[in-house]
Design a protein around this motif. Structure first.
Motif, PDB file in Angstrom:
ATOM      1  N   ARG A   1       0.841  -1.212   0.000  1.00 26.12           N
ATOM      2  CA  ARG A   1       0.000   0.000   0.000  1.00 26.12           C
ATOM      3  C   ARG A   1       0.871   1.255   0.000  1.00 26.12           C
ATOM      4  NH1 ARG A   1      -3.701  -2.855   3.447  1.00 26.12           N
ATOM      5  NH2 ARG A   1      -2.556  -2.032   5.220  1.00 26.12           N
ATOM      6  N   ASP A   2       1.967   1.223   0.772  1.00 26.62           N
ATOM      7  CA  ASP A   2       2.883   2.381   0.829  1.00 26.62           C
ATOM      8  C   ASP A   2       3.495   2.647  -0.541  1.00 26.62           C
ATOM      9  OD1 ASP A   2       2.344   2.594   3.499  1.00 26.62           O
ATOM     10  OD2 ASP A   2       4.228   1.688   4.195  1.00 26.62           O
ATOM     11  N   ILE A   3       3.893   1.573  -1.230  1.00 31.86           N
ATOM     12  CA  ILE A   3       4.480   1.731  -2.570  1.00 31.86           C
ATOM     13  C   ILE A   3       3.447   2.379  -3.508  1.00 31.86           C
ATOM     14  CG2 ILE A   3       5.323   0.488  -4.615  1.00 31.86           C
ATOM     15  CD1 ILE A   3       6.612  -1.561  -2.702  1.00 31.86           C
ATOM     16  N   CYS A   4       2.207   1.876  -3.449  1.00 38.91           N
ATOM     17  CA  CYS A   4       1.148   2.418  -4.325  1.00 38.91           C
ATOM     18  C   CYS A   4       0.912   3.899  -4.025  1.00 38.91           C
ATOM     19  CB  CYS A   4      -0.148   1.633  -4.149  1.00 38.91           C
ATOM     20  SG  CYS A   4      -0.043  -0.051  -4.759  1.00 38.91           S
ATOM     21  N   ALA A   5       0.983   4.275  -2.764  1.00 42.54           N
ATOM     22  CA  ALA A   5       0.750   5.678  -2.386  1.00 42.54           C
ATOM     23  C   ALA A   5       1.874   6.557  -2.933  1.00 42.54           C
ATOM     24  CB  ALA A   5       0.664   5.801  -0.866  1.00 42.54           C
ATOM     25  N   ILE A   6       3.107   6.055  -2.946  1.00 41.09           N
ATOM     26  CA  ILE A   6       4.236   6.856  -3.449  1.00 41.09           C
ATOM     27  C   ILE A   6       4.107   7.088  -4.951  1.00 41.09           C
ATOM     28  CG2 ILE A   6       6.740   6.858  -3.892  1.00 41.09           C
ATOM     29  CD1 ILE A   6       7.078   5.370  -1.211  1.00 41.09           C
ATOM     30  N   VAL A   7       3.799   6.027  -5.695  1.00 46.21           N
ATOM     31  CA  VAL A   7       3.811   6.165  -7.164  1.00 46.21           C
ATOM     32  C   VAL A   7       2.555   6.838  -7.718  1.00 46.21           C
ATOM     33  CG1 VAL A   7       5.432   4.286  -7.561  1.00 46.21           C
ATOM     34  CG2 VAL A   7       2.992   3.782  -7.539  1.00 46.21           C
ATOM     35  N   GLY A   8       1.470   6.780  -6.962  1.00 53.48           N
ATOM     36  CA  GLY A   8       0.248   7.466  -7.391  1.00 53.48           C
ATOM     37  C   GLY A   8      -0.581   6.679  -8.382  1.00 53.48           C
ATOM     38  N   PRO A   9      -1.719   7.250  -8.779  1.00 56.93           N
ATOM     39  CA  PRO A   9      -2.677   6.523  -9.623  1.00 56.93           C
ATOM     40  C   PRO A   9      -2.127   6.144 -11.000  1.00 56.93           C
ATOM     41  CG  PRO A   9      -3.431   8.781  -9.161  1.00 56.93           C
ATOM     42  CD  PRO A   9      -2.145   8.608  -8.437  1.00 56.93           C
ATOM     43  N   GLY A  10      -2.596   5.005 -11.485  1.00 57.67           N
ATOM     44  CA  GLY A  10      -2.275   4.599 -12.858  1.00 57.67           C
ATOM     45  C   GLY A  10      -0.916   3.948 -13.040  1.00 57.67           C
ATOM     46  N   LYS A  11      -0.182   3.744 -11.946  1.00 57.42           N
ATOM     47  CA  LYS A  11       1.158   3.141 -12.057  1.00 57.42           C
ATOM     48  C   LYS A  11       1.094   1.715 -11.521  1.00 57.42           C
ATOM     49  CE  LYS A  11       2.791   7.401 -12.783  1.00 57.42           C
ATOM     50  NZ  LYS A  11       3.531   7.934 -13.901  1.00 57.42           N
TER      51      LYS A  11
ATOM     52  N   LYS B   1      -6.580 -11.301  -2.762  1.00 53.34           N
ATOM     53  CA  LYS B   1      -6.310 -10.450  -1.600  1.00 53.34           C
ATOM     54  C   LYS B   1      -5.384  -9.295  -2.005  1.00 53.34           C
ATOM     55  CE  LYS B   1      -5.787 -11.553   3.202  1.00 53.34           C
ATOM     56  NZ  LYS B   1      -5.340 -12.566   4.146  1.00 53.34           N
ATOM     57  N   LEU B   2      -4.359  -9.614  -2.806  1.00 53.75           N
ATOM     58  CA  LEU B   2      -3.419  -8.578  -3.249  1.00 53.75           C
ATOM     59  C   LEU B   2      -4.132  -7.566  -4.152  1.00 53.75           C
ATOM     60  CD1 LEU B   2      -0.299 -10.816  -4.030  1.00 53.75           C
ATOM     61  CD2 LEU B   2      -0.463  -9.087  -2.217  1.00 53.75           C
ATOM     62  N   ALA B   3      -4.926  -8.077  -5.086  1.00 55.67           N
ATOM     63  CA  ALA B   3      -5.607  -7.188  -6.037  1.00 55.67           C
ATOM     64  C   ALA B   3      -6.590  -6.255  -5.329  1.00 55.67           C
ATOM     65  CB  ALA B   3      -6.323  -8.012  -7.097  1.00 55.67           C
ATOM     66  N   GLU B   4      -7.180  -6.748  -4.224  1.00 53.24           N
ATOM     67  CA  GLU B   4      -8.146  -5.915  -3.479  1.00 53.24           C
ATOM     68  C   GLU B   4      -7.461  -4.809  -2.676  1.00 53.24           C
ATOM     69  OE1 GLU B   4     -10.333  -8.804  -1.251  1.00 53.24           O
ATOM     70  OE2 GLU B   4     -11.451  -9.438  -3.040  1.00 53.24           O
ATOM     71  N   LEU B   5      -6.150  -4.942  -2.471  1.00 51.54           N
ATOM     72  CA  LEU B   5      -5.395  -3.972  -1.675  1.00 51.54           C
ATOM     73  C   LEU B   5      -5.450  -2.567  -2.247  1.00 51.54           C
ATOM     74  CD1 LEU B   5      -1.815  -5.200  -0.723  1.00 51.54           C
ATOM     75  CD2 LEU B   5      -3.663  -4.482   0.814  1.00 51.54           C
ATOM     76  N   HIS B   6      -5.242  -2.505  -3.596  1.00 50.12           N
ATOM     77  CA  HIS B   6      -5.126  -1.193  -4.261  1.00 50.12           C
ATOM     78  C   HIS B   6      -5.316  -1.397  -5.753  1.00 50.12           C
ATOM     79  CE1 HIS B   6      -3.410   2.673  -5.503  1.00 50.12           C
ATOM     80  NE2 HIS B   6      -3.514   3.049  -4.244  1.00 50.12           N
ATOM     81  N   GLU B   7      -5.875  -0.394  -6.421  1.00 45.11           N
ATOM     82  CA  GLU B   7      -6.143  -0.538  -7.866  1.00 45.11           C
ATOM     83  C   GLU B   7      -4.852  -0.653  -8.700  1.00 45.11           C
ATOM     84  OE1 GLU B   7      -8.467   2.948  -8.688  1.00 45.11           O
ATOM     85  OE2 GLU B   7      -6.709   4.255  -8.651  1.00 45.11           O
ATOM     86  N   ASN B   8      -3.708  -0.228  -8.146  1.00 45.93           N
ATOM     87  CA  ASN B   8      -2.437  -0.313  -8.890  1.00 45.93           C
ATOM     88  C   ASN B   8      -1.849  -1.726  -8.927  1.00 45.93           C
ATOM     89  OD1 ASN B   8      -2.751   2.428  -8.673  1.00 45.93           O
ATOM     90  ND2 ASN B   8      -0.638   2.853  -8.141  1.00 45.93           N
ATOM     91  N   ILE B   9      -2.349  -2.585  -8.038  1.00 43.97           N
ATOM     92  CA  ILE B   9      -1.682  -3.899  -7.877  1.00 43.97           C
ATOM     93  C   ILE B   9      -1.886  -4.817  -9.084  1.00 43.97           C
ATOM     94  CG2 ILE B   9      -1.679  -6.069  -6.555  1.00 43.97           C
ATOM     95  CD1 ILE B   9      -0.309  -3.938  -4.959  1.00 43.97           C
ATOM     96  N   VAL B  10      -0.739  -5.378  -9.530  1.00 47.03           N
ATOM     97  CA  VAL B  10      -0.713  -6.415 -10.571  1.00 47.03           C
ATOM     98  C   VAL B  10      -0.249  -7.691  -9.860  1.00 47.03           C
ATOM     99  CG1 VAL B  10       0.479  -7.170 -12.672  1.00 47.03           C
ATOM    100  CG2 VAL B  10      -0.121  -4.750 -12.375  1.00 47.03           C
ATOM    101  N   VAL B  11      -0.971  -8.780 -10.045  1.00 49.30           N
ATOM    102  CA  VAL B  11      -0.633 -10.019  -9.342  1.00 49.30           C
ATOM    103  C   VAL B  11       0.481 -10.732 -10.112  1.00 49.30           C
ATOM    104  CG1 VAL B  11      -1.499 -12.173  -8.396  1.00 49.30           C
ATOM    105  CG2 VAL B  11      -3.029 -10.187  -8.542  1.00 49.30           C
ATOM    106  N   LYS B  12       1.621 -10.916  -9.412  1.00 46.43           N
ATOM    107  CA  LYS B  12       2.788 -11.531 -10.062  1.00 46.43           C
ATOM    108  C   LYS B  12       2.784 -13.031  -9.760  1.00 46.43           C
ATOM    109  CE  LYS B  12       7.653 -10.310 -10.632  1.00 46.43           C
ATOM    110  NZ  LYS B  12       8.784  -9.664  -9.952  1.00 46.43           N
ATOM    111  N   ILE B  13       2.818 -13.824 -10.832  1.00 42.91           N
ATOM    112  CA  ILE B  13       2.599 -15.271 -10.718  1.00 42.91           C
ATOM    113  C   ILE B  13       3.718 -16.021 -11.438  1.00 42.91           C
ATOM    114  CG2 ILE B  13       1.003 -17.137 -11.388  1.00 42.91           C
ATOM    115  CD1 ILE B  13      -1.260 -15.148 -11.095  1.00 42.91           C
ATOM    116  N   PRO B  14       4.301 -17.047 -10.790  1.00 39.21           N
ATOM    117  CA  PRO B  14       5.403 -17.766 -11.445  1.00 39.21           C
ATOM    118  C   PRO B  14       4.958 -18.621 -12.634  1.00 39.21           C
ATOM    119  CG  PRO B  14       4.848 -18.827  -9.360  1.00 39.21           C
ATOM    120  CD  PRO B  14       4.013 -17.585  -9.445  1.00 39.21           C
ATOM    121  N   MET B  15       5.885 -18.799 -13.568  1.00 37.31           N
ATOM    122  CA  MET B  15       5.637 -19.589 -14.781  1.00 37.31           C
ATOM    123  C   MET B  15       5.698 -21.087 -14.444  1.00 37.31           C
ATOM    124  SD  MET B  15       5.416 -20.678 -17.784  1.00 37.31           S
ATOM    125  CE  MET B  15       4.853 -19.280 -18.701  1.00 37.31           C
ATOM    126  N   ILE B  16       4.618 -21.574 -13.839  1.00 33.73           N
ATOM    127  CA  ILE B  16       4.484 -23.012 -13.572  1.00 33.73           C
ATOM    128  C   ILE B  16       3.072 -23.396 -14.015  1.00 33.73           C
ATOM    129  CG2 ILE B  16       6.163 -23.194 -11.668  1.00 33.73           C
ATOM    130  CD1 ILE B  16       3.886 -22.853  -9.685  1.00 33.73           C
TER     131      ILE B  16
END
Ligand code: E4P
Length: 220
Positions: free
Chosen positions: A48-58, A78-93
């Protein structure tokens, strides 16, 4: 080409954001651990702190720890619900591909990580990943050619008209950034040192010194 910073260090993220060229952030469990961020509550707060620093749309990539489909879906939601900036990072398996396809149906952005081959890149695009992260530095580390991998994936994605963005990751140097741009990467994610390293040229320093000296001579 978009510029993401590859770190969980808030000072570095702030510095890159202040440069005015930052489009997003990528993190991974190693980068979070390096900053001493542990425990679910602290980890979620840090995102959430990272999202607040970079601002909307990042876009800010937050990586799941689970390796099974159910776990990845629960964690990713859960991660996606945290903030609209969040992209869920998923391993290639295998289960990761299933989770990416699932999130694609739900219009939740994903970043498919730990990609080292064109075949993996095709699967991730078919599953509907928003971003694909080929690790060019780690490919170079084993004396293969990380930039050649970006070129190959770019050729395939262009021919097949896949919409997944190529996010060149594991960038180690300013030269990697220039090479990734030439190879057709849509995004580079790099440490602050590689971004600021792009500024350096001795002729710029010599030229500026001379301009300032001449101005001083003429103006006293
Ligand atoms: C980005 O998404 C990756 O987690 C990161 O670029 C890996 O970089 P490294 O190979 O320097 O650890």
């Amino acid at each position: 080409m978009q510029f993401f910073i590859d770190t969980a260090n808030l000072d570095h993220i702030r510095e890159a954001a202040e440069l005015g060229i930052l489009d997003g952030v990528t993190t991974n469990p190693s980068l979070m651990a390096k900053e001493g961020i542990t425990g679910e509550k602290n980890i979620l707060k840090h995102y959430r702190d990272i999202c607040a620093i970079v601002g909307p749309g990042k876009d800010v990539s937050a990586e799941v720890i689970s390796t099974d489909f159910k776990g990845m879906v629960a964690e990713g939601k859960k991660l996606a619900e945290l903030h609209e900036n969040i992209v869920v990072k998923i391993p290639m398996i295998k289960d990761g591909i299933k989770a990416i396809a699932h999130f694609s149906e739900l219009d939740i952005k994903t970043n498919c990580t730990l990609v080292f081959s064109a075949g993996q890149a095709i699967l991730a695009a078919k599953a509907g990943a928003t971003y694909l992260s080929p690790f060019i530095g780690r490919v170079d580390d084993i004396t293969w050619d990380g930039i050649a991998l970006i070129k190959e994936i770019n050729e395939i994605y262009s021919l097949q008209m896949y919409e997944t963005a190529i996010l060149a990751a594991s960038i180690r140097t300013p030269l990697h950034i220039v090479q990734a741009a030439k190879a057709g990467a849509d995004v580079v994610t790099c440490p602050l040192s590689a971004i600021t390293g792009l500024l350096n040229h001795p002729l710029t320093d010599i030229g500026l010194e001379k301009f300032l000296a001449d101005h001083k001579k003429a103006n006293g």
